[in-house]
Scaffold this motif. Structure first.
Motif, PDB file in Angstrom:
ATOM      1  N   VAL A   2     -70.854 -14.094  17.200  1.00 36.66           N
ATOM      2  CA  VAL A   2     -71.424 -14.841  16.188  1.00 36.66           C
ATOM      3  C   VAL A   2     -70.807 -16.076  15.795  1.00 36.66           C
ATOM      4  O   VAL A   2     -71.200 -17.174  15.761  1.00 36.66           O
ATOM      5  N   SER A   5     -71.211 -18.377  19.094  1.00 36.75           N
ATOM      6  CA  SER A   5     -72.541 -18.988  18.724  1.00 36.75           C
ATOM      7  C   SER A   5     -72.671 -20.093  17.870  1.00 36.75           C
ATOM      8  O   SER A   5     -73.179 -21.043  17.991  1.00 36.75           O
ATOM      9  N   ASP A   6     -71.914 -19.930  16.614  1.00 41.16           N
ATOM     10  CA  ASP A   6     -72.083 -21.030  15.615  1.00 41.16           C
ATOM     11  C   ASP A   6     -71.179 -22.251  15.862  1.00 41.16           C
ATOM     12  O   ASP A   6     -71.867 -23.339  15.841  1.00 41.16           O
ATOM     13  N   GLN A  30     -84.430 -23.752  24.141  1.00 44.78           N
ATOM     14  CA  GLN A  30     -84.192 -22.547  23.777  1.00 44.78           C
ATOM     15  C   GLN A  30     -85.482 -21.621  23.872  1.00 44.78           C
ATOM     16  O   GLN A  30     -86.722 -22.099  23.784  1.00 44.78           O
ATOM     17  N   ASN A  32     -88.208 -19.091  22.845  1.00 51.31           N
ATOM     18  CA  ASN A  32     -89.115 -18.731  21.750  1.00 51.31           C
ATOM     19  C   ASN A  32     -88.393 -17.534  21.322  1.00 51.31           C
ATOM     20  O   ASN A  32     -88.296 -16.522  22.020  1.00 51.31           O
ATOM     21  N   GLY A  33     -88.140 -17.196  19.880  1.00 45.54           N
ATOM     22  CA  GLY A  33     -87.434 -16.118  19.411  1.00 45.54           C
ATOM     23  C   GLY A  33     -85.979 -16.184  19.404  1.00 45.54           C
ATOM     24  O   GLY A  33     -85.363 -15.228  18.898  1.00 45.54           O
ATOM     25  N   SER A  34     -85.395 -17.287  19.882  1.00 42.83           N
ATOM     26  CA  SER A  34     -84.179 -17.492  19.794  1.00 42.83           C
ATOM     27  C   SER A  34     -83.699 -17.391  18.289  1.00 42.83           C
ATOM     28  O   SER A  34     -84.360 -18.223  17.551  1.00 42.83           O
ATOM     29  N   SER A  35     -82.679 -17.054  17.896  1.00 46.66           N
ATOM     30  CA  SER A  35     -81.961 -16.952  16.220  1.00 46.66           C
ATOM     31  C   SER A  35     -81.411 -18.197  16.303  1.00 46.66           C
ATOM     32  O   SER A  35     -81.051 -18.455  15.180  1.00 46.66           O
ATOM     33  N   MET A  36     -80.907 -19.109  17.275  1.00 44.33           N
ATOM     34  CA  MET A  36     -80.098 -20.282  17.188  1.00 44.33           C
ATOM     35  C   MET A  36     -80.673 -21.205  16.216  1.00 44.33           C
ATOM     36  O   MET A  36     -79.895 -21.648  15.209  1.00 44.33           O
ATOM     37  N   GLN A  38     -82.293 -20.784  13.424  1.00 41.04           N
ATOM     38  CA  GLN A  38     -82.402 -20.215  12.134  1.00 41.04           C
ATOM     39  C   GLN A  38     -81.084 -20.586  11.531  1.00 41.04           C
ATOM     40  O   GLN A  38     -80.675 -20.261  10.318  1.00 41.04           O
ATOM     41  N   LEU A  39     -80.097 -20.810  12.280  1.00 38.23           N
ATOM     42  CA  LEU A  39     -78.754 -20.959  11.798  1.00 38.23           C
ATOM     43  C   LEU A  39     -78.430 -22.268  11.004  1.00 38.23           C
ATOM     44  O   LEU A  39     -79.143 -22.977  11.461  1.00 38.23           O
TER      45      LEU A  39
END
Length: 172
Positions: A2, A5-6, A30, A32-36, A38-39
């Protein structure tokens, strides 16, 4: 991880700010479905770009053995309207059969997960994106510095078939 990634997202956000501040384009792809996206650190990118979703099958992404299309849905965050417009029309039209992105495949004698094969850009996508980028650059410079003479061309390689011109003042 995490934390890394951040940090990656913070770097991308800073690069986006840097490019926009200098009136340059920024693009970030990215799956589709990447959580990036949403950060919280992704918010500056959301604010400065347009998000466009598309499918790689429309650029010719195919299974290397079966040659069936691989859909791999993706998204680009871009400041460039030319890029956004080009990608916006690239949603799967369902006129072809897809192979599921699962299992592994042999590519150039090496076995790899099909998901890893799909993580690289296919030639069709790379060609289209580079042509849109060039189109944006051309549009940015149309009419700029019209009163200036054309720039000199520099030769980076010496042709073996061209004769060397000697300087007569130093040639004995």
């Amino acid at each position: 991880d995490v934390c890394s990634s951040d940090l990656h997202v913070e770097l991308c956000s800073e690069l986006c700010r840097f490019q926009v501040k200098r009136s340059r384009h920024f693009h970030l792809e990215q799956p589709n479905g990447s959580s990036m996206p949403q950060l919280p650190s992704f918010e500056p990118i959301h604010a400065m770009t347009e998000r466009v979703r598309f499918d790689m099958c429309m650029f010719g992404l195919k299974h290397p053995v079966s040659q069936k299309f691989l859909r791999k849905s993706s998204q680009v965050f871009s400041t460039d309207p030319v890029m956004a417009h080009g990608l916006s029309g690239a949603r799967c039209d369902h006129t072809h059969v897809h192979q599921l992105i699962e299992g592994s495949v042999s590519v150039q004698g090496h076995r790899m997960p099909l998901t890893r094969f799909c993580a690289s850009y296919c030639r069709g996508f790379a060609t289209k994106v580079s042509s849109w980028m060039l189109k944006s650059v051309e549009q940015a410079y149309v009419g700029e510095h019209e009163d200036m003479p054309p720039a000199k061309r520099f030769r980076f390689t010496q042709s073996p078939h061209k004769r060397f011109k000697s300087n007569p003042a130093t040639d004995l």
